[in-house]
Scaffold this motif. Structure first.
Motif, PDB file in Angstrom:
ATOM      1  N   TYR A   3       0.883  -1.061   0.030  1.00 32.78           N
ATOM      2  CA  TYR A   3      -0.177   0.164  -0.001  1.00 32.78           C
ATOM      3  C   TYR A   3       0.772   1.267   0.063  1.00 32.78           C
ATOM      4  N   LEU A   4       1.702   1.284   0.652  1.00 36.60           N
ATOM      5  CA  LEU A   4       2.692   2.421   0.890  1.00 36.60           C
ATOM      6  C   LEU A   4       3.489   2.524  -0.428  1.00 36.60           C
ATOM      7  N   ILE A   5       3.770   1.629  -1.241  1.00 37.42           N
ATOM      8  CA  ILE A   5       4.542   1.944  -2.569  1.00 37.42           C
ATOM      9  C   ILE A   5       3.578   2.005  -3.575  1.00 37.42           C
ATOM     10  N   GLY A   6       2.251   1.952  -3.397  1.00 36.18           N
ATOM     11  CA  GLY A   6       1.032   2.299  -4.240  1.00 36.18           C
ATOM     12  C   GLY A   6       0.169   1.154  -4.983  1.00 36.18           C
ATOM     13  N   ILE A   7       0.633  -0.003  -4.418  1.00 39.96           N
ATOM     14  CA  ILE A   7       0.121  -1.290  -4.894  1.00 39.96           C
ATOM     15  C   ILE A   7      -1.099  -1.451  -4.008  1.00 39.96           C
ATOM     16  N   SER A   8      -2.260  -1.401  -4.437  1.00 39.51           N
ATOM     17  CA  SER A   8      -3.622  -1.601  -3.748  1.00 39.51           C
ATOM     18  C   SER A   8      -4.552  -1.872  -4.401  1.00 39.51           C
ATOM     19  N   GLY A   9      -5.953  -2.217  -3.896  1.00 37.45           N
ATOM     20  CA  GLY A   9      -7.047  -2.270  -4.688  1.00 37.45           C
ATOM     21  C   GLY A   9      -7.079  -3.352  -5.781  1.00 37.45           C
ATOM     22  N   TRP A  10      -7.415  -3.090  -6.882  1.00 35.01           N
ATOM     23  CA  TRP A  10      -7.149  -4.182  -7.974  1.00 35.01           C
ATOM     24  C   TRP A  10      -5.983  -4.877  -8.501  1.00 35.01           C
ATOM     25  N   TRP A  11      -4.738  -3.588  -8.240  1.00 37.93           N
ATOM     26  CA  TRP A  11      -3.715  -3.956  -8.369  1.00 37.93           C
ATOM     27  C   TRP A  11      -2.889  -5.389  -7.455  1.00 37.93           C
ATOM     28  N   LEU A  12      -3.438  -4.983  -6.204  1.00 35.41           N
ATOM     29  CA  LEU A  12      -3.012  -6.099  -5.284  1.00 35.41           C
ATOM     30  C   LEU A  12      -3.981  -7.235  -5.518  1.00 35.41           C
ATOM     31  N   ALA A  13      -5.205  -7.210  -5.867  1.00 32.16           N
ATOM     32  CA  ALA A  13      -5.942  -8.302  -6.368  1.00 32.16           C
ATOM     33  C   ALA A  13      -5.392  -8.999  -7.469  1.00 32.16           C
ATOM     34  N   VAL A  14      -4.839  -8.511  -8.534  1.00 33.73           N
ATOM     35  CA  VAL A  14      -3.826  -8.998  -9.285  1.00 33.73           C
ATOM     36  C   VAL A  14      -2.827  -9.799  -9.169  1.00 33.73           C
ATOM     37  N   LEU A  15      -2.020  -9.168  -8.131  1.00 32.95           N
ATOM     38  CA  LEU A  15      -0.785  -9.482  -7.619  1.00 32.95           C
ATOM     39  C   LEU A  15      -1.288 -10.876  -6.836  1.00 32.95           C
ATOM     40  N   SER A  16      -2.235 -10.800  -6.192  1.00 37.44           N
ATOM     41  CA  SER A  16      -2.814 -11.973  -5.283  1.00 37.44           C
ATOM     42  C   SER A  16      -3.057 -13.261  -6.281  1.00 37.44           C
ATOM     43  N   MET A  17      -3.445 -12.882  -7.603  1.00 39.83           N
ATOM     44  CA  MET A  17      -3.935 -14.040  -8.396  1.00 39.83           C
ATOM     45  C   MET A  17      -2.678 -14.545  -8.739  1.00 39.83           C
ATOM     46  N   VAL A  18      -1.623 -13.877  -9.240  1.00 38.30           N
ATOM     47  CA  VAL A  18      -0.276 -14.523  -9.686  1.00 38.30           C
ATOM     48  C   VAL A  18       0.436 -15.064  -8.598  1.00 38.30           C
ATOM     49  N   LEU A  19       0.169 -14.612  -7.402  1.00 38.13           N
ATOM     50  CA  LEU A  19       0.694 -15.503  -6.162  1.00 38.13           C
ATOM     51  C   LEU A  19       0.046 -16.785  -5.946  1.00 38.13           C
ATOM     52  N   PHE A  20      -1.153 -16.707  -6.381  1.00 40.72           N
ATOM     53  CA  PHE A  20      -1.961 -17.959  -6.219  1.00 40.72           C
ATOM     54  C   PHE A  20      -1.521 -18.710  -7.225  1.00 40.72           C
ATOM     55  N   ILE A  21      -1.319 -18.294  -8.582  1.00 38.13           N
ATOM     56  CA  ILE A  21      -0.671 -19.414  -9.324  1.00 38.13           C
ATOM     57  C   ILE A  21       0.569 -19.982  -9.119  1.00 38.13           C
ATOM     58  N   TRP A  22       1.545 -19.022  -8.573  1.00 34.69           N
ATOM     59  CA  TRP A  22       2.738 -19.464  -8.124  1.00 34.69           C
ATOM     60  C   TRP A  22       2.720 -20.496  -6.756  1.00 34.69           C
ATOM     61  N   GLY A  23       1.784 -20.116  -6.154  1.00 37.06           N
ATOM     62  CA  GLY A  23       1.370 -20.886  -4.852  1.00 37.06           C
ATOM     63  C   GLY A  23       1.272 -22.314  -5.106  1.00 37.06           C
ATOM     64  N   ILE A  24       0.493 -22.562  -6.390  1.00 34.49           N
ATOM     65  CA  ILE A  24       0.040 -24.169  -6.734  1.00 34.49           C
ATOM     66  C   ILE A  24       1.490 -24.999  -6.536  1.00 34.49           C
ATOM     67  N   LYS A  25       2.446 -24.340  -7.397  1.00 33.05           N
ATOM     68  CA  LYS A  25       3.764 -24.829  -7.446  1.00 33.05           C
ATOM     69  C   LYS A  25       4.398 -24.953  -6.257  1.00 33.05           C
ATOM     70  N   ILE A  26       4.636 -23.823  -5.330  1.00 33.83           N
ATOM     71  CA  ILE A  26       5.045 -23.785  -3.962  1.00 33.83           C
ATOM     72  C   ILE A  26       4.360 -24.600  -2.950  1.00 33.83           C
ATOM     73  N   CYS A  27       3.035 -24.978  -2.965  1.00 36.18           N
ATOM     74  CA  CYS A  27       2.450 -25.912  -2.276  1.00 36.18           C
ATOM     75  C   CYS A  27       2.641 -27.362  -2.629  1.00 36.18           C
ATOM     76  N   ASN A  28       2.561 -27.699  -3.825  1.00 42.90           N
ATOM     77  CA  ASN A  28       2.906 -28.954  -4.448  1.00 42.90           C
ATOM     78  C   ASN A  28       4.290 -29.476  -4.052  1.00 42.90           C
ATOM     79  N   HIS A  29       5.215 -28.421  -4.302  1.00 37.35           N
ATOM     80  CA  HIS A  29       6.606 -28.683  -3.845  1.00 37.35           C
ATOM     81  C   HIS A  29       6.830 -29.168  -2.429  1.00 37.35           C
ATOM     82  N   THR A  30       6.267 -28.191  -1.727  1.00 34.21           N
ATOM     83  CA  THR A  30       6.403 -28.433  -0.060  1.00 34.21           C
ATOM     84  C   THR A  30       5.643 -29.805   0.325  1.00 34.21           C
ATOM     85  N   GLU A  31       4.405 -30.027  -0.200  1.00 35.24           N
ATOM     86  CA  GLU A  31       3.939 -31.339   0.033  1.00 35.24           C
ATOM     87  C   GLU A  31       4.980 -32.429  -0.324  1.00 35.24           C
ATOM     88  N   ARG A  32       5.297 -32.411  -1.340  1.00 37.33           N
ATOM     89  CA  ARG A  32       6.282 -33.391  -1.888  1.00 37.33           C
ATOM     90  C   ARG A  32       7.571 -33.770  -0.971  1.00 37.33           C
TER      91      ARG A  32
END
Length: 163
Positions: free
Chosen positions: A48-77
Motif C-alpha cells: 500500500y505504501l508503494i502504491g500497490i492496492s485495490g485491483w493491482w493488489l488483487a491481480v498480484l494475489s492471483m499471480v501469487l495464487f498461481i505460483w502458490g500451486i507450485k510452491i504448495c505442491n513442492h512443499t507437500e512433496r
C-alpha cells in the motif's frame, strides 16, 4: 515420514518450502494457520505504501495464487505429507486478496483478519467440500481463496449496511 516435524534448519535448505511455510510462520506449534496469515499484514502495508492496492493488489494475489500451486505442491512433496498444517502460503495469498478490497484502516484490516481466520477454521460449505475433494497445491490454494471471497462478501455487505 509420519513422525517428521519440519524445523527452520530444514526450511533454510529448501527455499520453496520456506515460502510454503510463510517465511517460517507456519512452524508455529499452535494455530499455524493464524500465525501463517500474519505475514500478509506487513506485506500488504508495504505494498500500500508503494502504491500497490485495490485491483493491482488483487491481480498480484492471483499471480501469487498461481505460483502458490507450485510452491504448495513442492512443499507437500518435500514433506511427504498431504495438506500439512504448516503450509501457509495459501493463507498469506488469500489474506492479501481480502486486503485488496478493504479500506486502508486498522479496524477494517482487523475485521478482515478475524473473519478470514473464522471462515478458514470453520470451513462452511463449499469450503469444506473443496478441502475434502481437491488436493495438491491447487486444493491447498483454492479453499483459502474461497474463504477470502466469503470474507470480502460479508465485509462489503456490512459496509453497505452501515454506510
Amino acid at each position: 515420514m509420519a513422525n517428521f516435524t519440519p524445523d527452520f534448519t530444514w526450511l533454510k535448505k529448501r527455499p520453496l518450502c520456506f515460502l510454503g511455510f510463510g517465511f517460517g510462520s507456519g512452524l508455529a506449534p499452535i494455530a499455524p494457520g493464524t500465525f501463517g496469515t500474519l505475514p500478509a499484514l506487513p506485506i500488504a502495508f508495504f505494498l500500500y505504501l508503494i502504491g500497490i492496492s485495490g485491483w493491482w493488489l488483487a491481480v498480484l494475489s492471483m499471480v501469487l495464487f498461481i505460483w502458490g500451486i507450485k510452491i504448495c505442491n513442492h512443499t507437500e512433496r518435500e514433506l511427504g505429507i498431504q495438506d500439512y498444517g504448516g503450509i501457509v502460503w495459501d493463507e498469506i495469498v488469500a489474506m492479501l486478496l481480502v486486503l485488496a478490497f478493504m479500506p486502508f484502516r486498522w479496524d477494517w484490516w482487523l475485521a478482515a483478519f478475524v473473519l478470514f481466520r473464522l471462515f478458514d477454521a470453520i470451513k462452511p460449505w463449499p469450503i469444506k467440500w473443496l478441502d475434502a475433494r481437491i488436493h495438491g497445491g491447487f486444493g491447498i490454494m483454492l479453499d483459502d481463496t474461497v474463504a477470502a471471497l466469503f470474507t470480502i462478501l460479508i465485509l462489503k455487505i456490512t459496509a453497505w449496511l452501515i454506510i
